[in-house]
Structure formats: structure tokens, C-alpha cells
Motif scaffolding. Structure first.
Motif, PDB file in Angstrom:
ATOM      1  N   VAL A   1       0.827  -1.206   0.000  1.00  0.00           N
ATOM      2  CA  VAL A   1       0.000   0.000   0.000  1.00  0.00           C
ATOM      3  C   VAL A   1       0.865   1.261   0.000  1.00  0.00           C
ATOM      4  O   VAL A   1       0.589   2.216  -0.736  1.00  0.00           O
ATOM      5  CB  VAL A   1      -0.969  -0.009   1.203  1.00  0.00           C
ATOM      6  CG1 VAL A   1      -1.711   1.309   1.321  1.00  0.00           C
ATOM      7  CG2 VAL A   1      -1.947  -1.157   1.079  1.00  0.00           C
TER       8      VAL A   1
ATOM      9  N   LEU B   1       0.765   4.124  -2.884  1.00  0.00           N
ATOM     10  CA  LEU B   1       0.465   5.512  -2.542  1.00  0.00           C
ATOM     11  C   LEU B   1       1.564   6.451  -3.019  1.00  0.00           C
ATOM     12  O   LEU B   1       1.297   7.552  -3.503  1.00  0.00           O
ATOM     13  CB  LEU B   1       0.249   5.671  -1.042  1.00  0.00           C
ATOM     14  CG  LEU B   1      -1.067   5.122  -0.505  1.00  0.00           C
ATOM     15  CD1 LEU B   1      -1.089   5.184   1.020  1.00  0.00           C
ATOM     16  CD2 LEU B   1      -2.244   5.880  -1.092  1.00  0.00           C
TER      17      LEU B   1
ATOM     18  N   ALA C   1      -1.570   6.079  -6.160  1.00  0.00           N
ATOM     19  CA  ALA C   1      -2.832   5.357  -5.996  1.00  0.00           C
ATOM     20  C   ALA C   1      -3.906   6.270  -5.404  1.00  0.00           C
ATOM     21  O   ALA C   1      -3.601   7.263  -4.747  1.00  0.00           O
ATOM     22  CB  ALA C   1      -2.631   4.151  -5.083  1.00  0.00           C
ATOM     23  N   LYS C   2      -5.170   5.917  -5.638  1.00  0.00           N
ATOM     24  CA  LYS C   2      -6.282   6.684  -5.077  1.00  0.00           C
ATOM     25  C   LYS C   2      -6.446   6.348  -3.615  1.00  0.00           C
ATOM     26  O   LYS C   2      -6.505   5.195  -3.228  1.00  0.00           O
ATOM     27  CB  LYS C   2      -7.586   6.356  -5.816  1.00  0.00           C
ATOM     28  CG  LYS C   2      -8.772   7.170  -5.318  1.00  0.00           C
ATOM     29  CD  LYS C   2     -10.019   6.367  -5.053  1.00  0.00           C
ATOM     30  CE  LYS C   2      -9.906   5.351  -3.996  1.00  0.00           C
ATOM     31  NZ  LYS C   2     -11.050   4.762  -3.418  1.00  0.00           N
ATOM     32  N   SER C   3      -6.471   7.362  -2.786  1.00  0.00           N
ATOM     33  CA  SER C   3      -6.719   7.224  -1.361  1.00  0.00           C
ATOM     34  C   SER C   3      -7.650   8.360  -0.960  1.00  0.00           C
ATOM     35  O   SER C   3      -7.342   9.525  -1.225  1.00  0.00           O
ATOM     36  CB  SER C   3      -5.409   7.308  -0.586  1.00  0.00           C
ATOM     37  OG  SER C   3      -5.660   7.425   0.796  1.00  0.00           O
TER      38      SER C   3
ATOM     39  N   ARG D   1      -4.629  12.052  -8.311  1.00  0.00           N
ATOM     40  CA  ARG D   1      -4.610  10.616  -8.038  1.00  0.00           C
ATOM     41  C   ARG D   1      -5.764   9.882  -8.731  1.00  0.00           C
ATOM     42  O   ARG D   1      -5.670   8.690  -8.992  1.00  0.00           O
ATOM     43  CB  ARG D   1      -4.662  10.359  -6.538  1.00  0.00           C
ATOM     44  CG  ARG D   1      -3.393  10.752  -5.818  1.00  0.00           C
ATOM     45  CD  ARG D   1      -3.497  10.504  -4.311  1.00  0.00           C
ATOM     46  NE  ARG D   1      -2.259  10.828  -3.660  1.00  0.00           N
ATOM     47  CZ  ARG D   1      -1.212   9.987  -3.552  1.00  0.00           C
ATOM     48  NH1 ARG D   1      -1.292   8.785  -4.038  1.00  0.00           N
ATOM     49  NH2 ARG D   1      -0.110  10.372  -2.946  1.00  0.00           N
TER      50      ARG D   1
ATOM     51  N   ALA E   1      -4.132   6.671 -10.673  1.00  0.00           N
ATOM     52  CA  ALA E   1      -4.497   5.347 -10.156  1.00  0.00           C
ATOM     53  C   ALA E   1      -4.907   4.395 -11.269  1.00  0.00           C
ATOM     54  O   ALA E   1      -4.809   3.172 -11.112  1.00  0.00           O
ATOM     55  CB  ALA E   1      -5.629   5.478  -9.136  1.00  0.00           C
TER      56      ALA E   1
ATOM     57  N   VAL F   1      -7.431   2.594  -0.400  1.00  0.00           N
ATOM     58  CA  VAL F   1      -6.534   2.670  -1.548  1.00  0.00           C
ATOM     59  C   VAL F   1      -7.095   1.824  -2.690  1.00  0.00           C
ATOM     60  O   VAL F   1      -7.533   0.692  -2.482  1.00  0.00           O
ATOM     61  CB  VAL F   1      -5.117   2.201  -1.157  1.00  0.00           C
ATOM     62  CG1 VAL F   1      -4.216   2.157  -2.365  1.00  0.00           C
ATOM     63  CG2 VAL F   1      -4.548   3.111  -0.078  1.00  0.00           C
TER      64      VAL F   1
END
Length: 155
Positions: free
Chosen positions: A60, A64, A68-70, A82, A86, A141
Motif C-alpha cells: 500500500v 500511494l 494510488a487513489k486514497s 490521483r 491510479a 486505496v
């Protein structure tokens, strides 16, 4: 009697002209065009996964770091970019392979069937829409090109 009715949802010629051009090139040699954008995106995803997973399957923290989308990073930190990046990342080789396999088949067909800018718009909207939906449903995520794949299948 009544005037003859036209069939189809978009009977008026001006409405038809305003629609996306998917299918407009059918039978006009469009099927022989090289799907350059699809090939470039497949290569970019494969190369990016090779870089991200150079030390083993990415965790993870690594995802990130690469975009990545968080939920908290997008909403609280204002990192809306993001939602686009992502789409290029994948959690493991199987995830990458399945997405690229379907994207190669369907994306190639859609890119050959429509104008280049329409294809770019389709990918941008479908990628942003799926990541935004993912953000709305879950702040965890998330990565993957499934949005592009589903957008192409829908087109």
C-alpha cells in the motif's frame, strides 16, 4: 393518415452528427489503423508496474507513493491528480495481466472505430468516473485500469 415515423432514438440528422463517431469509420479503412494510444497505454502500464514492483509485489505504501487513489489524500490533501494516476497502477501481475488483456482487445477495437479525440475523452471520463465512484463508496486505496476497460466495453 399520419406522417411516417422514423425509427431510432436520434432521428434528426443534426442530433446524429453531434454524437460520438463510434462506428462512423466502419468499412472505411479505420479497422486498419494502428491503435497507437491503446498500445502506448498498455506499454506505459507494463513499464510502470515493472518499476513499481521491482522489489516484489507492491504494498500500500509503494502504491500511494506512485499515485494510488486514497480518500483522505484526494479529499483532505487536495491531490485530485490521483484519480487519473491510479488508472495506470496495478496491485499485482495477475491484476495487470487481466486488465491489459481485455484492454488490448476492446480498447483496440474502440480506438479503431472512433475519432482519436473521442477515444481520449472516453478514457478520461471513464477513468475519472470510476475512480470518483470508488472514492465515493470507499476511501481505501484503489488502483487499476478497470475503468478504462469498462468504458471501452460500454462504448
Amino acid at each position: 393518415m399520419y406522417p411516417p415515423r422514423t425509427t431510432g432514438l436520434f432521428a434528426h440528422p443534426r442530433v446524429r452528427e453531434a454524437l460520438l463517431s463510434i462506428g462512423r469509420l466502419a468499412g472505411k479503412g479505420g479497422e486498419r489503423r494502428i491503435p497507437g494510444l491503446t498500445i502506448a497505454l498498455i506499454a506505459a502500464q507494463a513499464i510502470l508496474y515493472t518499476m513499481v514492483a521491482s522489489g516484489g509485489p507492491p504494498g500500500v505504501d509503494v502504491l500511494l507513493h506512485w499515485g494510488a487513489k486514497s480518500g483522505p489524500l484526494v479529499t483532505d490533501a487536495g491531490q485530485g491528480w490521483r484519480l487519473l494516476t491510479a488508472n495506470l497502477l496495478h496491485r499485482d501481475a495477475l491484476h495487470l495481466g487481466l486488465n491489459l488483456l481485455v484492454f488490448a482487445g476492446v480498447g483496440t477495437a474502440v480506438e479503431r472505430a472512433c475519432r482519436w479525440w473521442d477515444y481520449v475523452a472516453l478514457l478520461a471520463v471513464s477513468g475519472l468516473a470510476t475512480m470518483t465512484g470508488s472514492l465515493w463508496w470507499s476511501p481505501v486505496v484503489s488502483v487499476g485500469a478497470s475503468g478504462w476497460v469498462f468504458g471501452c466495453v460500454g462504448a
